[in-house]
Scaffold this motif. Structure first.
Motif, PDB file in Angstrom:
ATOM      1  N   ASP A   3      13.001 -37.512  39.753  1.00 30.17           N
ATOM      2  CA  ASP A   3      13.944 -37.032  38.752  1.00 30.17           C
ATOM      3  C   ASP A   3      13.142 -36.854  37.479  1.00 30.17           C
ATOM      4  OD1 ASP A   3      16.581 -37.064  40.088  1.00 30.17           O
ATOM      5  OD2 ASP A   3      16.134 -39.186  40.339  1.00 30.17           O
ATOM      6  N   HIS A 103      17.715 -32.025  35.245  1.00 25.80           N
ATOM      7  CA  HIS A 103      19.026 -32.174  34.606  1.00 25.80           C
ATOM      8  C   HIS A 103      18.937 -31.569  33.209  1.00 25.80           C
ATOM      9  CE1 HIS A 103      22.293 -35.169  32.955  1.00 25.80           C
ATOM     10  NE2 HIS A 103      22.630 -33.890  32.804  1.00 25.80           N
ATOM     11  N   SER A 108      21.332 -34.881  29.497  1.00 27.80           N
ATOM     12  CA  SER A 108      19.935 -34.688  29.856  1.00 27.80           C
ATOM     13  C   SER A 108      19.023 -35.458  28.916  1.00 27.80           C
ATOM     14  CB  SER A 108      19.590 -33.202  29.802  1.00 27.80           C
ATOM     15  OG  SER A 108      18.191 -33.006  29.902  1.00 27.80           O
ATOM     16  N   HIS A 122      22.287 -29.106  37.101  1.00 26.56           N
ATOM     17  CA  HIS A 122      21.386 -29.930  37.908  1.00 26.56           C
ATOM     18  C   HIS A 122      20.718 -29.023  38.945  1.00 26.56           C
ATOM     19  CE1 HIS A 122      23.056 -33.859  36.466  1.00 26.56           C
ATOM     20  NE2 HIS A 122      24.087 -33.071  36.208  1.00 26.56           N
TER      21      HIS A 122
END
Length: 239
Positions: A3, A103, A108, A122
């Motif tokens: 991520d 994101h 974010s 996303h």
């Protein structure tokens, strides 16, 4: 799978000043072009949207390395809010093969990347190589005009049947299934200026455009679409 928590600076999009690549809604043609040149590609899929957004879940972009080191791009997500940063991450994914979930917007970590619509996007970015069995099957299904689903967690990619919504999302464990339908097809009959104008607009709108012109000339048409002489529309629809 990472991520990503900060923007990276690596990729530049060819033609970014005038982003006609955003007209392309179906990335399979660009994927086939990349594979024909023995190049990998980075597939970016919008898998979740919160609030207002220009595109819904299932929208895709494809990035492939060009001969000059820049990235060719197909598709769009936001109308120039995030495409450059997605391209940067795509360059990293092409380099290291590690998929990324990005994101943007509300919630974010990237406060300097704002969405004018005020929502949140996303995006999953994954590398696809020319030896991918799933990608080969995806392109075969497109050629055969069969619906199918691209099923992936970013690392493991398979192809399923074409039943289901445009995009199905599972959070734990993370997985998305993106449906791909046969390319939209437009058959135009005639060779007068009006028919040529309709055919040209269809081709620009990324329809598989076929100009049916019985007894027409042997010369190639002045812009890219299939031109046929002597075949009936029913024959073309069956093909």
């Amino acid at each position: 799978m990472t991520d990503a928590d900060q923007p990276v600076a690596a990729g530049e999009i060819e033609g970014a000043a005038w982003p006609e690549f955003g007209w392309i809604d179906d990335v399979r043609g660009a994927l086939a072009d990349a594979f024909a040149q023995k190049r990998p590609a980075a597939l970016a899929t919008l898998f979740q949207v919160a609030g207002s957004a220009p595109r819904g879940p299932g929208a895709q972009m494809l990035f492939a390395p060009g001969p000059d080191g820049n990235l060719t791009a197909s598709g769009y997500f936001s109308g120039d809010c995030i495409e450059g940063d997605v391209a940067n991450h795509a360059a990293q994914v092409l380099a290291d093969g590690v998929p990324r979930r990005l994101h943007y917007g509300m919630g974010s970590p990237w406060i300097d990347l704002r969405l004018r619509c005020g929502g949140a996007l996303h995006v999953l970015v994954e590398r696809i190589t020319p030896d991918s069995a799933a990608a080969t099957a995806l392109l075969r299904a497109a050629a055969e005009r069969r619906s199918c689903r691209w099923i992936t967690d970013g690392l493991r990619q398979t192809l399923g049947d074409g039943n289901g919504p445009l995009l199905d999302l599972k959070q734990e464990p993370f997985q998305i299934a993106r449906r791909h339908d046969p390319r939209r097809r437009l058959i135009v009959s005639g060779g007068d200026p009006g028919a040529l104008a309709v055919a040209r607009l269809g081709a620009m709108a990324q329809f598989e455009t076929i100009l049916l012109r019985p007894g027409g000339p042997d010369a190639a048409p002045p812009f890219p679409f299939r031109s046929t002489c002597g075949r009936s529309p029913l024959t073309l629809l069956r093909g």
